[in-house]
Design a protein around this motif. Structure first.
Motif, PDB file in Angstrom:
ATOM      1  N   PHE A 215      56.757  51.257  88.645  1.00  0.00           N
ATOM      2  CA  PHE A 215      57.647  51.371  87.616  1.00  0.00           C
ATOM      3  C   PHE A 215      55.958  52.562  87.092  1.00  0.00           C
ATOM      4  O   PHE A 215      55.786  53.184  86.403  1.00  0.00           O
ATOM      5  CB  PHE A 215      57.579  50.682  86.748  1.00  0.00           C
ATOM      6  N   LEU A 216      54.532  51.577  87.578  1.00  0.00           N
ATOM      7  CA  LEU A 216      53.667  52.630  86.483  1.00  0.00           C
ATOM      8  C   LEU A 216      53.649  53.604  86.569  1.00  0.00           C
ATOM      9  O   LEU A 216      53.253  54.585  85.568  1.00  0.00           O
ATOM     10  CB  LEU A 216      52.584  51.448  86.619  1.00  0.00           C
ATOM     11  N   ALA A 217      53.519  53.890  87.866  1.00  0.00           N
ATOM     12  CA  ALA A 217      53.914  55.243  88.957  1.00  0.00           C
ATOM     13  C   ALA A 217      54.108  56.804  87.939  1.00  0.00           C
ATOM     14  O   ALA A 217      54.205  57.739  87.382  1.00  0.00           O
ATOM     15  CB  ALA A 217      53.400  55.095  90.133  1.00  0.00           C
TER      16      ALA A 217
ATOM     17  N   ALA B  68      48.999  55.742  90.314  1.00  0.00           N
ATOM     18  CA  ALA B  68      47.878  54.452  89.734  1.00  0.00           C
ATOM     19  C   ALA B  68      47.592  52.977  90.361  1.00  0.00           C
ATOM     20  O   ALA B  68      48.593  52.772  91.172  1.00  0.00           O
ATOM     21  CB  ALA B  68      48.483  53.967  88.231  1.00  0.00           C
ATOM     22  N   ASN B  69      46.630  52.984  90.322  1.00  0.00           N
ATOM     23  CA  ASN B  69      46.272  51.786  90.851  1.00  0.00           C
ATOM     24  C   ASN B  69      46.435  50.111  90.521  1.00  0.00           C
ATOM     25  O   ASN B  69      46.928  50.253  89.526  1.00  0.00           O
ATOM     26  CB  ASN B  69      44.603  51.411  91.464  1.00  0.00           C
TER      27      ASN B  69
ATOM     28  N   ALA C 229      49.812  52.215  93.622  1.00  0.00           N
ATOM     29  CA  ALA C 229      50.928  52.758  93.855  1.00  0.00           C
ATOM     30  C   ALA C 229      51.907  54.501  93.739  1.00  0.00           C
ATOM     31  O   ALA C 229      50.669  54.748  92.590  1.00  0.00           O
ATOM     32  CB  ALA C 229      51.529  52.435  91.832  1.00  0.00           C
ATOM     33  N   VAL C 230      52.644  54.798  93.743  1.00  0.00           N
ATOM     34  CA  VAL C 230      52.850  56.603  93.602  1.00  0.00           C
ATOM     35  C   VAL C 230      54.370  55.754  93.305  1.00  0.00           C
ATOM     36  O   VAL C 230      54.964  55.445  93.137  1.00  0.00           O
ATOM     37  CB  VAL C 230      52.607  56.784  95.104  1.00  0.00           C
ATOM     38  N   ASP C 231      54.693  57.523  92.938  1.00  0.00           N
ATOM     39  CA  ASP C 231      55.816  57.817  92.893  1.00  0.00           C
ATOM     40  C   ASP C 231      56.106  59.193  92.845  1.00  0.00           C
ATOM     41  O   ASP C 231      55.459  60.023  92.574  1.00  0.00           O
ATOM     42  CB  ASP C 231      56.329  57.417  90.875  1.00  0.00           C
TER      43      ASP C 231
END
Length: 492
Positions: free
Chosen positions: A301-303, A317-318, A387-389
């Motif tokens: 979700f952050l990504a 984002a890590n 993390a990825v999106d």
């Protein structure tokens, strides 16, 4: 009149809103000042920046005004700013932060871009007099490029400092630099700028128990988080018009009893700040949990939030940026602050497919996932899983993990094609991923921090639900000599 006079400099740096130390610092400053002034000696009390850090609820809720109140109550006379004051506050908030300051803010290398003049709340230098003794106080802050995106003009300190010292040296007795530039830069300035007597430093969190001499300059720094108060004792020879003696030491803050009035003030400020930050901003249907060493919906979700915020094709984002779970039910901004306390912003960069693949390959190596991080605004412990999106990635899970296939928004990654990638500005400063730095058209999204980005995107139900879909897929390691699975157009 005595042949000499004694000047005491009490200095702090990089408290980073560790308010628990400030009542003890207040006692130290008060008792030492009273001691020396009773002996007819002179005292100056200064702070070298990063007193404020928005990871604390009191600083976050007041945009640093609580820190200014603390500096006032402790009797500080001068301060410079650090990057945590300068680039984690929106320009309007920094312009208003020092409205009630009972001390003088000095910063010589920062201008308001609208007027190309010093900010209304600061001076480029100050002259302090004790009788016939004249002391020039200069201030410099680290020239991060982010200032340019926030309405400020930031200048390299060396030429500004040379000009100031050349103009002031003949009309003052002592020249002191308040430097939030870091120890290596302080050493360089001491070597290259004639006429600096003392550099009171910060930013790099060095602890210098007795200071260090570089040429004719004494450099001092107290470490971080209010663990020490620095003390410079300087003896001025009136007849010879020169410094007869100068020395540095550190006082351990823990040896002092806390100032009870400041303690009570800070408790009230904490209650008021917490009340203002517990406003609900969303309702979560499921827990968003933290795990630094594997893919999680919270990380995804952050990504996704960064991708949406930056308008990019891909978000990365890590996972180490996430420090605590978000529980199902009502979500408040105070919970977001606890989970994502960093003064880190989103950014976007254009990478080739080859560069993006290299970043992802490096990111899943165990030594990177478990790498301890410090600095660049990071408030966690380790790098964590990437993390990825906008990506689906298949990788061999082994001692040296290896990516075998990447899809970008449902299409095989093309190594020659360029992709717009949303990520965090920390990666542009800590140089952990060299291929990321080779990208083009870097754009910083300021002034919103990651928690503010999440606060904006967390109400997007579809974005939250999609975060529970996996992006990374482990495949069995076939053993040595296995050829890499290449997608169409995936040529090295």
């Amino acid at each position: 009149m005595a042949d000499t006079c004694t000047l005491h400099l009490l200095h702090t740096n990089d408290l980073h809103s560790h308010f628990e130390k400030m009542p003890q610092i207040a006692t130290c400053l008060k008792t030492r000042r009273e001691q020396w002034e009773s002996q007819q000696e002179h005292v100056l009390t200064v702070d070298i920046g990063d007193h404020m850090d928005r990871m604390d609820v009191r600083s976050e809720a007041s945009f640093g005004k609580t820190n200014v109140s603390v500096l006032n109550r402790c009797g500080y006379q001068y301060a410079t700013i650090g990057n945590n004051e300068g680039i984690t506050l929106p320009k309007s908030k920094l312009d208003s932060m020092y409205e009630q300051a009972g001390f003088t803010v000095i910063v010589g290398n920062l201008l308001d871009r609208a007027t190309m003049a010093p900010p209304a709340w600061a001076v480029p230098y100050a002259i302090h007099t004790f009788g016939e003794l004249r002391i020039a106080l200069l201030g410099m802050t680290i020239p991060f490029s982010s200032y340019q995106n926030m309405g400020w003009e930031i200048r390299e300190p060396l030429p500004v400092l040379r000009e100031q010292v050349a103009a002031l040296r003949s009309s003052v007795d002592i020249v002191i630099l308040l430097s939030h530039l870091g120890y290596p830069t302080d050493c360089r300035l001491a070597q290259e700028v004639e006429g600096l007597d003392v550099i009171l430093g910060g930013h790099t969190h060095h602890t210098l128990p007795h200071g260090e001499r570089v040429g004719n300059t004494l450099i001092a720094q107290t470490g971080r988080f209010g663990e020490h108060v620095g003390h410079i004792r300087l003896v001025w020879d009136r007849a010879a018009k020169q410094i007869a003696d100068v020395s540095a030491e550190l006082f351990e803050t823990g040896q002092y009893e806390p100032d009870q009035r400041l303690l009570a003030f800070l408790q009230k400020e904490h209650e008021r700040a917490h009340a203002s930050l517990i406003r609900p901003i969303a309702r979560l249907e499921r827990d968003l949990r933290v795990n630094w060493t594997e893919e999680t919906p919270f990380g995804s979700f952050l990504a996704a939030s960064i991708r949406k915020w930056t308008g990019a094709e891909v978000g990365i984002a890590n996972g180490g940026l996430l420090l605590s779970d978000l529980q199902r039910g009502s979500l408040t901004f105070a919970q977001l602050l606890k989970s994502v306390p960093h003064p880190i912003n989103a950014c976007a960069v254009t990478l080739t497919g080859s560069q993006l693949a290299a970043v992802l390959e490096q990111a899943i190596q165990p030594q990177i996932v478990h790498r301890e991080l410090r600095g660049c605004g990071f408030r966690g412990k380790i790098e964590g899983w990437m993390a990825v999106d906008g990506l689906r990635i298949r990788y061999e899970d082994s001692e040296e993990p290896h990516i075998v296939a990447i899809e970008v928004n449902g299409q095989p990654l093309a190594r020659e094609r360029e992709y717009r990638v949303g990520t965090v500005d920390m990666f542009m400063y800590n140089r952990l991923f060299p291929d990321l730095l080779q990208g083009r058209e870097i754009e910083y999204f300021l002034p919103e921090m990651l928690r503010e980005v999440i606060a904006s995107t967390i109400t997007d139900t579809a974005l939250v639900q999609n975060a529970f879909l996996p992006r990374w897929e482990k495949v069995p390691s076939p053993g040595s000599g296995h050829a890499i699975e290449r997608s169409k157009g995936d040529e090295r």
